[in-house]
Motif scaffolding. Sequence first.
Motif, PDB file in Angstrom:
ATOM      1  N   PRO A 207       0.850  -1.191   0.000  1.00 34.30           N
ATOM      2  CA  PRO A 207       0.000   0.000   0.000  1.00 34.30           C
ATOM      3  C   PRO A 207       0.887   1.242   0.000  1.00 34.30           C
ATOM      4  O   PRO A 207       2.083   1.156   0.271  1.00 34.30           O
ATOM      5  CB  PRO A 207      -0.774  -0.132   1.317  1.00 34.30           C
ATOM      6  N   LEU A 208       0.289   2.381  -0.287  1.00 34.91           N
ATOM      7  CA  LEU A 208       1.047   3.634  -0.243  1.00 34.91           C
ATOM      8  C   LEU A 208       0.870   4.291   1.120  1.00 34.91           C
ATOM      9  O   LEU A 208      -0.235   4.660   1.514  1.00 34.91           O
ATOM     10  CB  LEU A 208       0.567   4.588  -1.336  1.00 34.91           C
ATOM     11  N   THR A 209       1.963   4.412   1.836  1.00 34.51           N
ATOM     12  CA  THR A 209       1.986   5.104   3.122  1.00 34.51           C
ATOM     13  C   THR A 209       3.243   5.970   3.149  1.00 34.51           C
ATOM     14  O   THR A 209       4.065   5.932   2.226  1.00 34.51           O
ATOM     15  CB  THR A 209       2.036   4.105   4.296  1.00 34.51           C
ATOM     16  N   ASP A 210       3.406   6.731   4.210  1.00 34.30           N
ATOM     17  CA  ASP A 210       4.640   7.510   4.352  1.00 34.30           C
ATOM     18  C   ASP A 210       5.855   6.587   4.370  1.00 34.30           C
ATOM     19  O   ASP A 210       6.925   6.934   3.863  1.00 34.30           O
ATOM     20  CB  ASP A 210       4.601   8.331   5.648  1.00 34.30           C
ATOM     21  N   GLU A 211       5.686   5.408   4.921  1.00 34.21           N
ATOM     22  CA  GLU A 211       6.787   4.449   5.036  1.00 34.21           C
ATOM     23  C   GLU A 211       7.155   3.830   3.699  1.00 34.21           C
ATOM     24  O   GLU A 211       8.325   3.543   3.431  1.00 34.21           O
ATOM     25  CB  GLU A 211       6.397   3.337   6.018  1.00 34.21           C
ATOM     26  N   THR A 212       6.160   3.626   2.826  1.00 36.53           N
ATOM     27  CA  THR A 212       6.432   2.913   1.571  1.00 36.53           C
ATOM     28  C   THR A 212       6.667   3.835   0.379  1.00 36.53           C
ATOM     29  O   THR A 212       7.043   3.364  -0.693  1.00 36.53           O
ATOM     30  CB  THR A 212       5.271   1.963   1.230  1.00 36.53           C
ATOM     31  N   HIS A 213       6.469   5.147   0.540  1.00 37.90           N
ATOM     32  CA  HIS A 213       6.681   6.060  -0.587  1.00 37.90           C
ATOM     33  C   HIS A 213       8.131   5.981  -1.073  1.00 37.90           C
ATOM     34  O   HIS A 213       9.064   6.131  -0.294  1.00 37.90           O
ATOM     35  CB  HIS A 213       6.355   7.498  -0.176  1.00 37.90           C
ATOM     36  N   HIS A 214       8.288   5.656  -2.368  1.00 41.99           N
ATOM     37  CA  HIS A 214       9.610   5.512  -2.995  1.00 41.99           C
ATOM     38  C   HIS A 214      10.480   4.493  -2.250  1.00 41.99           C
ATOM     39  O   HIS A 214      11.714   4.614  -2.239  1.00 41.99           O
ATOM     40  CB  HIS A 214      10.339   6.863  -3.079  1.00 41.99           C
ATOM     41  N   LEU A 215       9.843   3.483  -1.678  1.00 40.25           N
ATOM     42  CA  LEU A 215      10.606   2.421  -1.014  1.00 40.25           C
ATOM     43  C   LEU A 215      11.499   1.692  -2.017  1.00 40.25           C
ATOM     44  O   LEU A 215      12.628   1.313  -1.710  1.00 40.25           O
ATOM     45  CB  LEU A 215       9.652   1.434  -0.338  1.00 40.25           C
ATOM     46  N   PHE A 216      10.980   1.520  -3.231  1.00 40.67           N
ATOM     47  CA  PHE A 216      11.790   0.922  -4.287  1.00 40.67           C
ATOM     48  C   PHE A 216      12.527   2.048  -5.009  1.00 40.67           C
ATOM     49  O   PHE A 216      12.035   2.635  -5.972  1.00 40.67           O
ATOM     50  CB  PHE A 216      10.912   0.115  -5.251  1.00 40.67           C
ATOM     51  N   ASP A 217      13.717   2.337  -4.491  1.00 38.81           N
ATOM     52  CA  ASP A 217      14.567   3.391  -5.046  1.00 38.81           C
ATOM     53  C   ASP A 217      15.845   2.771  -5.595  1.00 38.81           C
ATOM     54  O   ASP A 217      15.939   1.547  -5.761  1.00 38.81           O
ATOM     55  CB  ASP A 217      14.863   4.442  -3.979  1.00 38.81           C
ATOM     56  N   SER A 218      16.831   3.586  -5.897  1.00 44.35           N
ATOM     57  CA  SER A 218      18.077   3.065  -6.472  1.00 44.35           C
ATOM     58  C   SER A 218      18.759   2.086  -5.527  1.00 44.35           C
ATOM     59  O   SER A 218      19.376   1.098  -5.964  1.00 44.35           O
ATOM     60  CB  SER A 218      19.018   4.225  -6.806  1.00 44.35           C
ATOM     61  N   SER A 219      18.631   2.327  -4.238  1.00 38.86           N
ATOM     62  CA  SER A 219      19.236   1.426  -3.259  1.00 38.86           C
ATOM     63  C   SER A 219      18.555   0.064  -3.284  1.00 38.86           C
ATOM     64  O   SER A 219      19.220  -0.977  -3.258  1.00 38.86           O
ATOM     65  CB  SER A 219      19.149   2.044  -1.867  1.00 38.86           C
ATOM     66  N   ALA A 220      17.228   0.076  -3.342  1.00 44.15           N
ATOM     67  CA  ALA A 220      16.488  -1.189  -3.372  1.00 44.15           C
ATOM     68  C   ALA A 220      16.781  -1.955  -4.657  1.00 44.15           C
ATOM     69  O   ALA A 220      17.041  -3.170  -4.631  1.00 44.15           O
ATOM     70  CB  ALA A 220      14.998  -0.923  -3.230  1.00 44.15           C
ATOM     71  N   PHE A 221      16.740  -1.266  -5.788  1.00 44.40           N
ATOM     72  CA  PHE A 221      17.013  -1.956  -7.050  1.00 44.40           C
ATOM     73  C   PHE A 221      18.469  -2.401  -7.128  1.00 44.40           C
ATOM     74  O   PHE A 221      18.791  -3.402  -7.780  1.00 44.40           O
ATOM     75  CB  PHE A 221      16.638  -1.068  -8.237  1.00 44.40           C
ATOM     76  N   GLY A 222      19.338  -1.684  -6.452  1.00 45.17           N
ATOM     77  CA  GLY A 222      20.735  -2.115  -6.404  1.00 45.17           C
ATOM     78  C   GLY A 222      20.936  -3.381  -5.615  1.00 45.17           C
ATOM     79  O   GLY A 222      21.938  -4.087  -5.783  1.00 45.17           O
ATOM     80  N   ALA A 223      19.961  -3.701  -4.742  1.00 45.55           N
ATOM     81  CA  ALA A 223      20.059  -4.898  -3.901  1.00 45.55           C
ATOM     82  C   ALA A 223      19.535  -6.150  -4.583  1.00 45.55           C
ATOM     83  O   ALA A 223      19.775  -7.260  -4.113  1.00 45.55           O
ATOM     84  CB  ALA A 223      19.293  -4.673  -2.593  1.00 45.55           C
ATOM     85  N   VAL A 224      18.812  -5.997  -5.707  1.00 50.22           N
ATOM     86  CA  VAL A 224      18.207  -7.163  -6.335  1.00 50.22           C
ATOM     87  C   VAL A 224      19.256  -8.011  -7.044  1.00 50.22           C
ATOM     88  O   VAL A 224      20.336  -7.535  -7.403  1.00 50.22           O
ATOM     89  CB  VAL A 224      17.105  -6.762  -7.347  1.00 50.22           C
ATOM     90  N   LYS A 225      18.916  -9.264  -7.237  1.00 50.48           N
ATOM     91  CA  LYS A 225      19.763 -10.158  -8.026  1.00 50.48           C
ATOM     92  C   LYS A 225      19.806  -9.630  -9.464  1.00 50.48           C
ATOM     93  O   LYS A 225      18.753  -9.386 -10.069  1.00 50.48           O
ATOM     94  CB  LYS A 225      19.192 -11.571  -8.002  1.00 50.48           C
ATOM     95  N   PRO A 226      20.981  -9.414 -10.051  1.00 52.38           N
ATOM     96  CA  PRO A 226      21.050  -8.876 -11.409  1.00 52.38           C
ATOM     97  C   PRO A 226      20.211  -9.683 -12.397  1.00 52.38           C
ATOM     98  O   PRO A 226      20.276 -10.915 -12.423  1.00 52.38           O
ATOM     99  CB  PRO A 226      22.545  -8.968 -11.746  1.00 52.38           C
TER     100      PRO A 226
END
Length: 323
Positions: A207-226
């Motif tokens: 859901p969209l909350t203050d906590e989840t806004h832009h949670l998937f950012d460059s840092s998050a995508f940098g953490a994914v398996k290539p």
Amino acid sequence: MKRIICLHTLTPDQIAKIEQVAPGYTVTVAKSTDISSETVSDAEIIVGWSKHIVESALEANSKLKWIQTWSAGVDTLPLKRLEQRGTLLTNSSGVHAIPIAESIFAMLLSFSRQLHVAVRNQAEGKWEPKLASAGALTLTELRDKTLVIAGVGEIGRETARLAKAFGMKVIGVRRSGKALPDVDQMYTMDGLHEALSHGDYIVSILPLTDETHHLFDSSAFGAVKPGACFINVGRGPTVDTPSLLEALQTGQLGCAGLDVFEEEPLPVDHPLWKMPQVVITPHVAGSTDRYTERVVDIFVQNLQAYVNNQQLPRNLVDYSREY
């Protein structure tokens, strides 16, 4: 006579069902643009929501006590004002579990079997057995792959159940971290990046909350398996769009299935439209011909409790959590 307003079309049988549960109420069904401000302010219960009724519903003399939304998300409602008024708020969580889970798997199967590439080739009359697209996964199987589900509510649970039927490993991320059937490993939100590092396929149902806004950012995508595949059927603003674009352009993400966006409709000149490794649907993952009957079922169950002065049993929104 007390009033219930529904801003969505109901059948005569559904109206009768509501009236049977709440005999002291009159039911008014109308579009938000067709209903008078006097009628809105006279309503004790509103089913649905619209920007067109905000001021009438929340004016000082309004009789409003309870809103049953037509959607699972409540981020478009004036939550602070509703909380200050003490208005009960229930959402339609659970209505979308089956259609969205099936939409998720439509995308998963499209990417694993490269159906999106085949359809594009078909439109051009191209016979290309390799079905390769830039940055996308090659023909593969879902079995033994790892699916990460961010936001394991009703939709996430149904998605996990289907994933196990396909022989997938399932990792979940939810606020409580509480274990659930069909989820092999559960993380709290603090463990999101660790969870992402294991996923061949990543699905956001947040859901969209203050906590989840832009949670998937460059840092998050940098953490994914290539080369992982990312699917968003939750809320568009949980994703930082430039970071998503960069991850797709560099190959950090192999593909993406997107039903929701920060800006809707997605602008016609947006680069996502032309990326061959991206599948776009126009915020319809939760749509189904059984939608209304499921919302009515939730509402009637809550209404039965409401008229008996009992706590609403289904989907009562916690204002402190914004869902």
